[in-house]
Design a protein around this motif. Sequence first.
Motif, PDB file in Angstrom:
ATOM      1  N   VAL A   1     -11.909  -4.330  11.739  1.00 11.74           N
ATOM      2  CA  VAL A   1     -11.545  -5.533  10.993  1.00 11.74           C
ATOM      3  C   VAL A   1     -10.412  -5.250   9.998  1.00 11.74           C
ATOM      4  CG1 VAL A   1     -13.811  -6.577  11.265  1.00 11.74           C
ATOM      5  CG2 VAL A   1     -13.338  -5.219   9.237  1.00 11.74           C
ATOM      6  N   SER A   2     -10.369  -4.042   9.467  1.00 13.37           N
ATOM      7  CA  SER A   2      -9.316  -3.708   8.509  1.00 13.37           C
ATOM      8  C   SER A   2      -7.949  -3.663   9.184  1.00 13.37           C
ATOM      9  CB  SER A   2      -9.609  -2.359   7.835  1.00 13.37           C
ATOM     10  OG  SER A   2     -10.777  -2.433   7.051  1.00 13.37           O
ATOM     11  N   LEU A   3      -7.862  -2.950  10.296  1.00 15.56           N
ATOM     12  CA  LEU A   3      -6.588  -2.861  11.015  1.00 15.56           C
ATOM     13  C   LEU A   3      -6.196  -4.222  11.586  1.00 15.56           C
ATOM     14  CD1 LEU A   3      -6.969   0.551  12.904  1.00 15.56           C
ATOM     15  CD2 LEU A   3      -5.683   0.077  10.811  1.00 15.56           C
ATOM     16  N   GLY A   4      -7.167  -4.933  12.152  1.00 15.47           N
ATOM     17  CA  GLY A   4      -6.868  -6.259  12.706  1.00 15.47           C
ATOM     18  C   GLY A   4      -6.377  -7.215  11.650  1.00 15.47           C
ATOM     19  N   GLY A   5      -6.997  -7.184  10.472  1.00 13.26           N
ATOM     20  CA  GLY A   5      -6.585  -8.066   9.385  1.00 13.26           C
ATOM     21  C   GLY A   5      -5.179  -7.760   8.897  1.00 13.26           C
ATOM     22  N   ILE A   6      -4.850  -6.478   8.780  1.00 13.48           N
ATOM     23  CA  ILE A   6      -3.508  -6.096   8.320  1.00 13.48           C
ATOM     24  C   ILE A   6      -2.453  -6.513   9.337  1.00 13.48           C
ATOM     25  CG2 ILE A   6      -2.007  -4.132   7.785  1.00 13.48           C
ATOM     26  CD1 ILE A   6      -4.552  -2.707   6.703  1.00 13.48           C
ATOM     27  N   LEU A   7      -2.725  -6.273  10.611  1.00 15.99           N
ATOM     28  CA  LEU A   7      -1.767  -6.665  11.655  1.00 15.99           C
ATOM     29  C   LEU A   7      -1.564  -8.181  11.665  1.00 15.99           C
ATOM     30  CD1 LEU A   7      -2.963  -4.301  14.515  1.00 15.99           C
ATOM     31  CD2 LEU A   7      -0.678  -4.289  13.484  1.00 15.99           C
TER      32      LEU A   7
ATOM     33  N   VAL B   1      -7.042   9.978   4.658  1.00 14.42           N
ATOM     34  CA  VAL B   1      -8.485   9.730   4.720  1.00 14.42           C
ATOM     35  C   VAL B   1      -8.763   8.286   4.306  1.00 14.42           C
ATOM     36  CG1 VAL B   1      -9.159  12.123   4.245  1.00 14.42           C
ATOM     37  CG2 VAL B   1      -8.849  10.533   2.340  1.00 14.42           C
ATOM     38  N   ILE B   2      -9.871   7.751   4.837  1.00 13.58           N
ATOM     39  CA  ILE B   2     -10.376   6.465   4.371  1.00 13.58           C
ATOM     40  C   ILE B   2     -11.437   6.769   3.313  1.00 13.58           C
ATOM     41  CG2 ILE B   2     -11.477   4.292   4.973  1.00 13.58           C
ATOM     42  CD1 ILE B   2      -8.737   4.711   6.307  1.00 13.58           C
ATOM     43  N   PRO B   3     -11.206   6.396   2.072  1.00  8.99           N
ATOM     44  CA  PRO B   3     -12.142   6.764   1.012  1.00  8.99           C
ATOM     45  C   PRO B   3     -13.396   5.884   1.008  1.00  8.99           C
ATOM     46  CG  PRO B   3     -10.430   5.373   0.111  1.00  8.99           C
ATOM     47  CD  PRO B   3     -10.067   5.606   1.561  1.00  8.99           C
ATOM     48  N   VAL B   4     -14.421   6.369   0.352  1.00 11.74           N
ATOM     49  CA  VAL B   4     -15.567   5.512   0.041  1.00 11.74           C
ATOM     50  C   VAL B   4     -15.058   4.392  -0.854  1.00 11.74           C
ATOM     51  CG1 VAL B   4     -17.758   5.373  -1.181  1.00 11.74           C
ATOM     52  CG2 VAL B   4     -17.246   7.372   0.228  1.00 11.74           C
TER      53      VAL B   4
ATOM     54  N   ARG C   1      -8.088   0.577  -2.756  1.00 12.86           N
ATOM     55  CA  ARG C   1      -7.658   1.863  -2.205  1.00 12.86           C
ATOM     56  C   ARG C   1      -7.993   1.981  -0.723  1.00 12.86           C
ATOM     57  NH1 ARG C   1     -11.892   6.278  -4.777  1.00 12.86           N
ATOM     58  NH2 ARG C   1     -13.825   5.209  -4.223  1.00 12.86           N
ATOM     59  N   GLY C   2      -9.071   1.292  -0.293  1.00 12.83           N
ATOM     60  CA  GLY C   2      -9.416   1.315   1.116  1.00 12.83           C
ATOM     61  C   GLY C   2      -8.379   0.615   1.970  1.00 12.83           C
ATOM     62  N   VAL C   3      -7.923  -0.544   1.528  1.00 16.82           N
ATOM     63  CA  VAL C   3      -6.888  -1.270   2.262  1.00 16.82           C
ATOM     64  C   VAL C   3      -5.586  -0.472   2.264  1.00 16.82           C
ATOM     65  CG1 VAL C   3      -5.423  -3.336   2.236  1.00 16.82           C
ATOM     66  CG2 VAL C   3      -7.898  -3.547   1.908  1.00 16.82           C
ATOM     67  N   TYR C   4      -5.265   0.137   1.155  1.00 13.84           N
ATOM     68  CA  TYR C   4      -4.068   0.986   1.082  1.00 13.84           C
ATOM     69  C   TYR C   4      -4.155   2.105   2.120  1.00 13.84           C
ATOM     70  CZ  TYR C   4      -0.597   4.293  -0.660  1.00 13.84           C
ATOM     71  OH  TYR C   4       0.467   5.158  -0.747  1.00 13.84           O
ATOM     72  N   ALA C   5      -5.339   2.705   2.273  1.00 16.09           N
ATOM     73  CA  ALA C   5      -5.517   3.783   3.239  1.00 16.09           C
ATOM     74  C   ALA C   5      -5.329   3.278   4.667  1.00 16.09           C
ATOM     75  CB  ALA C   5      -6.905   4.406   3.075  1.00 16.09           C
ATOM     76  N   TYR C   6      -5.881   2.101   4.970  1.00 12.44           N
ATOM     77  CA  TYR C   6      -5.724   1.567   6.329  1.00 12.44           C
ATOM     78  C   TYR C   6      -4.274   1.166   6.604  1.00 12.44           C
ATOM     79  CZ  TYR C   6     -10.581   1.727   7.778  1.00 12.44           C
ATOM     80  OH  TYR C   6     -11.823   2.168   8.166  1.00 12.44           O
TER      81      TYR C   6
END
Length: 261
Positions: free
Chosen positions: A20-26, A215-218, A240-245
């Motif tokens: 969902v993170s990658l799909g949302g960003i794309l 890395v994808i952080p907690v 920070r999670g979205v930044y990582a993705y």
Amino acid sequence: MKIWTVANQKGGVGKTTTTVSLGGILAAQGKKVLLIDTDPHASLTYYFGIDSEDLEVSVYDIFIRGSNMASEEILQALCPSTVENLDILPATMAIATLDRSMGNRSGMGLILKKALAKISDYYDYAILDCPPVLGVLMVNALAASERILIPVQTEFLALKGLDRMMRTMTLMQSSHSKQYQYTIVPTMYDKRTKASLEAYKSLVESYKDKVWPGVIPVDTKFRDASLAQQVPVQFCPKSRGVYAYRSLLEHIGELERGNNE
């Protein structure tokens, strides 16, 4: 249409979050994206507030009807999300019966690949969320994909799941005469713990350049986004999670440009 599969033979490592993170960003970048749920638990389906029990058509119908399903019928099985450019091919519990009812049928491993070929002109990306069990569903998802993303929680039990996943990919490559492009994605990383540090070190030592260097952080924002039924880039764009993705997506783009040169 580029097809990516998010897979690991261990649950709870961040497969649905990665999807969902990658799909949302794309989708936010203006790409037409289809997210496909191939897990009987239907976590991806429920993430978007879709009740699998109320569905008249789902990914199950694609497996049952196979090549008899026209592109228009496949498109009718899709559910729009609240995110512009992002659609969902949902799952139901019924797909848990496929191994028993159709597992030995000839050509069963290529059904999803053939179905996606029929709608390839409608989307820029398809991202498949896999079950953690090797069977008809995972075989189909791997056979359909051009790149496999393997989320691995940075703790040692998760590394055992990765070993099983690598053996599965070796078997698939042999049977399909296909060399998979794959990226190992360290997830749930907590730099404060020795377990995360040691697990990440072990990953890099064992798999070298196949491990994404980030890395994808907690990040508790992921849980909050799920509760709100929103993709992370929509719910917490500066987390920070979205930044990582975002960084992971850039890395994959660099790999794919390198392969095309």
